[in-house]
Design a protein around this motif. Sequence first.
Motif, PDB file in Angstrom:
ATOM      1  N   UNK A  97      33.047  62.330  -5.826  1.00  0.00           N
ATOM      2  CA  UNK A  97      32.558  61.602  -4.654  1.00  0.00           C
ATOM      3  C   UNK A  97      31.212  60.931  -4.888  1.00  0.00           C
ATOM      4  N   UNK A  98      30.298  61.640  -5.516  1.00  0.00           N
ATOM      5  CA  UNK A  98      28.951  61.098  -5.743  1.00  0.00           C
ATOM      6  C   UNK A  98      28.990  59.899  -6.691  1.00  0.00           C
ATOM      7  N   UNK A  99      29.786  59.990  -7.749  1.00  0.00           N
ATOM      8  CA  UNK A  99      29.896  58.870  -8.691  1.00  0.00           C
ATOM      9  C   UNK A  99      30.532  57.650  -8.024  1.00  0.00           C
ATOM     10  N   UNK A 100      31.537  57.888  -7.206  1.00  0.00           N
ATOM     11  CA  UNK A 100      32.164  56.774  -6.473  1.00  0.00           C
ATOM     12  C   UNK A 100      31.146  56.132  -5.533  1.00  0.00           C
ATOM     13  N   UNK A 101      30.398  56.954  -4.803  1.00  0.00           N
ATOM     14  CA  UNK A 101      29.385  56.431  -3.870  1.00  0.00           C
ATOM     15  C   UNK A 101      28.340  55.611  -4.620  1.00  0.00           C
ATOM     16  N   UNK A 103      28.748  54.042  -7.510  1.00  0.00           N
ATOM     17  CA  UNK A 103      29.376  52.814  -7.992  1.00  0.00           C
ATOM     18  C   UNK A 103      29.520  51.793  -6.859  1.00  0.00           C
ATOM     19  N   UNK A 104      29.854  52.270  -5.671  1.00  0.00           N
ATOM     20  CA  UNK A 104      29.950  51.374  -4.513  1.00  0.00           C
ATOM     21  C   UNK A 104      28.592  50.751  -4.204  1.00  0.00           C
ATOM     22  N   UNK A 105      27.554  51.575  -4.204  1.00  0.00           N
ATOM     23  CA  UNK A 105      26.199  51.083  -3.949  1.00  0.00           C
ATOM     24  C   UNK A 105      25.796  50.056  -4.995  1.00  0.00           C
ATOM     25  N   UNK A 106      26.094  50.337  -6.266  1.00  0.00           N
ATOM     26  CA  UNK A 106      25.764  49.398  -7.349  1.00  0.00           C
ATOM     27  C   UNK A 106      26.460  48.050  -7.169  1.00  0.00           C
ATOM     28  N   UNK A 107      27.627  48.052  -6.529  1.00  0.00           N
ATOM     29  CA  UNK A 107      28.377  46.817  -6.300  1.00  0.00           C
ATOM     30  C   UNK A 107      28.008  46.171  -4.965  1.00  0.00           C
ATOM     31  N   UNK A 108      27.079  46.778  -4.235  1.00  0.00           N
ATOM     32  CA  UNK A 108      26.664  46.213  -2.953  1.00  0.00           C
ATOM     33  C   UNK A 108      27.630  46.484  -1.822  1.00  0.00           C
ATOM     34  N   UNK A 109      28.453  47.519  -1.970  1.00  0.00           N
ATOM     35  CA  UNK A 109      29.431  47.872  -0.933  1.00  0.00           C
ATOM     36  C   UNK A 109      28.861  49.017  -0.111  1.00  0.00           C
ATOM     37  N   UNK A 110      28.581  48.745   1.151  1.00  0.00           N
ATOM     38  CA  UNK A 110      28.026  49.752   2.063  1.00  0.00           C
ATOM     39  C   UNK A 110      29.187  50.516   2.679  1.00  0.00           C
ATOM     40  N   UNK A 111      29.464  51.684   2.119  1.00  0.00           N
ATOM     41  CA  UNK A 111      30.688  52.391   2.464  1.00  0.00           C
ATOM     42  C   UNK A 111      30.469  53.901   2.318  1.00  0.00           C
ATOM     43  N   UNK A 112      30.842  54.647   3.342  1.00  0.00           N
ATOM     44  CA  UNK A 112      30.788  56.110   3.265  1.00  0.00           C
ATOM     45  C   UNK A 112      31.963  56.605   2.425  1.00  0.00           C
ATOM     46  N   UNK A 113      31.757  57.692   1.691  1.00  0.00           N
ATOM     47  CA  UNK A 113      32.825  58.294   0.896  1.00  0.00           C
ATOM     48  C   UNK A 113      33.101  59.677   1.462  1.00  0.00           C
ATOM     49  N   UNK A 114      34.355  59.914   1.801  1.00  0.00           N
ATOM     50  CA  UNK A 114      34.766  61.212   2.349  1.00  0.00           C
ATOM     51  C   UNK A 114      35.970  61.716   1.559  1.00  0.00           C
TER      52      UNK A 114
END
Length: 144
Positions: A97-101, A103-114
């Motif tokens: 979950x943390x790595x996905x979060x 990677x999303x942040x690095x791509x500029x995607x503001x998204x919660x991971x659950x």
Amino acid sequence: MTKVLAQGTFDLLHPGHLHYLREAKAMGEQLHVIVARGENVTHKQPPVLPDQQRLEMVAALNPVDAAHIGHPEDIFVPVERIDPDVLVLGYDQHHDEEKIADALTDRGIDCAVRRANACDTEYDGAVLSTGEIIDRILQNRDGE
């Protein structure tokens, strides 16, 4: 409107898949699902069913508003296009979950991971993994 994204292989649909997608849908108003391309499945046995068949099966499920096939090289391309508010990982998916979060942040995607909860079936004999389905088929047909 809260847009939710789920993703997976979805090979040989079973109650665990349906539980995952129902739970993901409950986290928002619109559920998008990315179906992994067979060639990108490297963490387990490759899918039995072709990509298009798995995509059509997922798209036909009631909780799913839109189904998409994964990108051949970059798993985040469809995520960027969908731009979800929440990305829901399956209970037993191998993703961190943390790595996905990150990677999303690095791509500029503001998204919660659950992460979805485990499927607790109310009946005996439920098979909640594709591998178990295949094993049961082989076991039951071995004597034929």
